[in-house]
Design a protein around this motif. Structure first.
Motif, PDB file in Angstrom:
ATOM      1  N   HIS A 198       0.801  -1.229   0.000  1.00  0.00           N
ATOM      2  CA  HIS A 198       0.000   0.000   0.000  1.00  0.00           C
ATOM      3  C   HIS A 198       0.837   1.285   0.000  1.00  0.00           C
ATOM      4  CE1 HIS A 198       0.615   0.032   4.390  1.00  0.00           C
ATOM      5  NE2 HIS A 198       0.219   1.277   4.394  1.00  0.00           N
ATOM      6  N   ASP A 199       2.001   1.271   0.657  1.00  0.00           N
ATOM      7  CA  ASP A 199       2.813   2.491   0.721  1.00  0.00           C
ATOM      8  C   ASP A 199       3.994   2.479  -0.250  1.00  0.00           C
ATOM      9  OD1 ASP A 199       1.440   4.115   2.480  1.00  0.00           O
ATOM     10  OD2 ASP A 199       2.413   3.309   4.265  1.00  0.00           O
ATOM     11  N   LYS A 207       5.770   5.608  -1.281  1.00  0.00           N
ATOM     12  CA  LYS A 207       6.718   6.304  -0.396  1.00  0.00           C
ATOM     13  C   LYS A 207       8.157   5.997  -0.764  1.00  0.00           C
ATOM     14  CE  LYS A 207       3.838   6.811   3.695  1.00  0.00           C
ATOM     15  NZ  LYS A 207       3.471   6.238   4.996  1.00  0.00           N
ATOM     16  N   HIS A 213       1.906   9.951  -1.891  1.00  0.00           N
ATOM     17  CA  HIS A 213       2.419   8.626  -2.281  1.00  0.00           C
ATOM     18  C   HIS A 213       1.339   7.691  -2.827  1.00  0.00           C
ATOM     19  CE1 HIS A 213       1.153   8.132   1.938  1.00  0.00           C
ATOM     20  NE2 HIS A 213       0.887   6.888   1.608  1.00  0.00           N
ATOM     21  N   HIS A 252      -5.976   4.129  -0.105  1.00  0.00           N
ATOM     22  CA  HIS A 252      -5.997   3.715   1.300  1.00  0.00           C
ATOM     23  C   HIS A 252      -6.131   4.892   2.268  1.00  0.00           C
ATOM     24  CE1 HIS A 252      -1.636   4.205   0.509  1.00  0.00           C
ATOM     25  NE2 HIS A 252      -1.538   4.565   1.779  1.00  0.00           N
ATOM     26  N   HIS A 253      -5.846   6.125   1.803  1.00  0.00           N
ATOM     27  CA  HIS A 253      -6.049   7.286   2.673  1.00  0.00           C
ATOM     28  C   HIS A 253      -7.424   7.928   2.488  1.00  0.00           C
ATOM     29  CE1 HIS A 253      -2.100   7.480   4.486  1.00  0.00           C
ATOM     30  NE2 HIS A 253      -1.612   7.127   3.310  1.00  0.00           N
TER      31      HIS A 253
HETATM   32 FE   LIG Z   1      -0.081   5.534   3.000  1.00  0.00          FE
END
Ligand SMILES: [Fe+2]
Ligand SMILES: [Fe+2]
Length: 282
Positions: free
Chosen positions: A140-141, A144, A181, A205-206
């Protein structure tokens, strides 16, 4: 401090045409897209690289089940988990290497913890494919680490803003880059042809309310991200715990009793995952 947002956007967008992943990922992706591919064909490619197959198996067992040895070979993994999940796992091994190479082991722990937690939630609410939800959480990240690699100067400004202003990475990215991100993750999901069940949680997801293709998976990954941050496992780039989106929470229909069970099971499984983290999973 002035940052040329348009310039950054162009540079990150250029990523869409840059082969970032090793050849083996491209090969597997091509194979999976052909309808005549058998599990054995994909298993052969992965198994021909011993280091890769060892990593895939460790990741599968720890991220999905919280203990080693449940799935003992790549063919078994493909049959049980399916092509899309294994493709996501192969991609995750590369993301893992990128994170460790940049000293982002905390982000890797955050990703692995999110995957374990997402699997626990998915099973508790009887989602039909908990492993797929776990892979989505594992990745998910991803944006980043790409930001860190591709625009290191701006990335330092983001870290600085997080520290000085006590804001989230997400907010700092928005302030400094004009995007965040999850947007970078969305571009890459498209480039790598990730299935919607992975792409939607990576992109939203945010803001789970924006998920149209895989809303339930996105809501689970959203909640897993909040719970793992609240638990203080790993490091997502700042020490703030994001708020749970109320609509996503309501859609998941998790009672207080179930939430308690989820948190207990998550704690047990995270202890099992320490093994994978202690020797860097190689
Ligand atoms: Fe995130
Ligand atoms: Fe996260």
């Amino acid at each position: 401090m002035t940052v040329d947002k348009e310039n950054i956007r162009r540079r990150v967008e250029a990523l869409k045409s840059v082969p970032t992943m090793p050849g083996i990922f491209e090969k597997i992706s091509r194979l999976i897209e052909s309808s005549e591919t058998a599990a054995a064909d994909v298993a052969n490619i992965i198994s021909s690289d011993q280091a890769l197959s060892a990593k895939v198996l460790r990741l599968v067992n720890s991220a999905f089940y919280g203990f080693p040895g449940r799935i003992s070979n790549v063919t078994h993994a493909l049959i049980i988990l399916g092509f899309d999940v294994v493709k996501g796992i192969v991609l995750s091994t590369s993301v893992f290497d990128m994170m460790l190479a940049r000293g982002l082991s905390g982000l890797w722990e955050h990703s692995l913890g999110s995957a374990i937690t997402a699997g626990v939630i998915a099973r508790r609410i009887k989602h039909p494919d908990p492993e797929e939800v776990s892979v989505a959480a594992l990745l998910h990240d991803l944006g980043k680490v790409i930001i860190r690699i591709e625009i290191p100067e701006e990335s330092s400004l983001i870290d600085e803003a997080v520290e000085k202003k006590e804001i989230s990475v997400y907010e700092a990215e928005e302030n400094i880059l004009g995007f965040n991100h999850s947007m970078v993750g969305k571009w890459l999901s498209k480039k790598w042809n990730l299935p919607r069940a992975l792409a939607d949680p990576i992109a939203h997801h945010h803001a789970p309310g924006l998920a149209r293709l895989a809303p339930q998976q996105t809501a689970i990954v959203h909640l897993a991200n909040v719970l793992i941050r609240a638990r203080g496992f790993g490091f997502g780039g700042d020490n703030l715990v994001p708020q749970i989106d109320m609509k996503a929470w309501e859609a998941l229909r998790i009672s207080d009793a179930i939430l308690e069970e989820i948190i207990n099971e998550m704690d047990e499984k995270l202890e099992g995952a320490e093994d994978l983290l202690s020797d860097n999973g190689s």
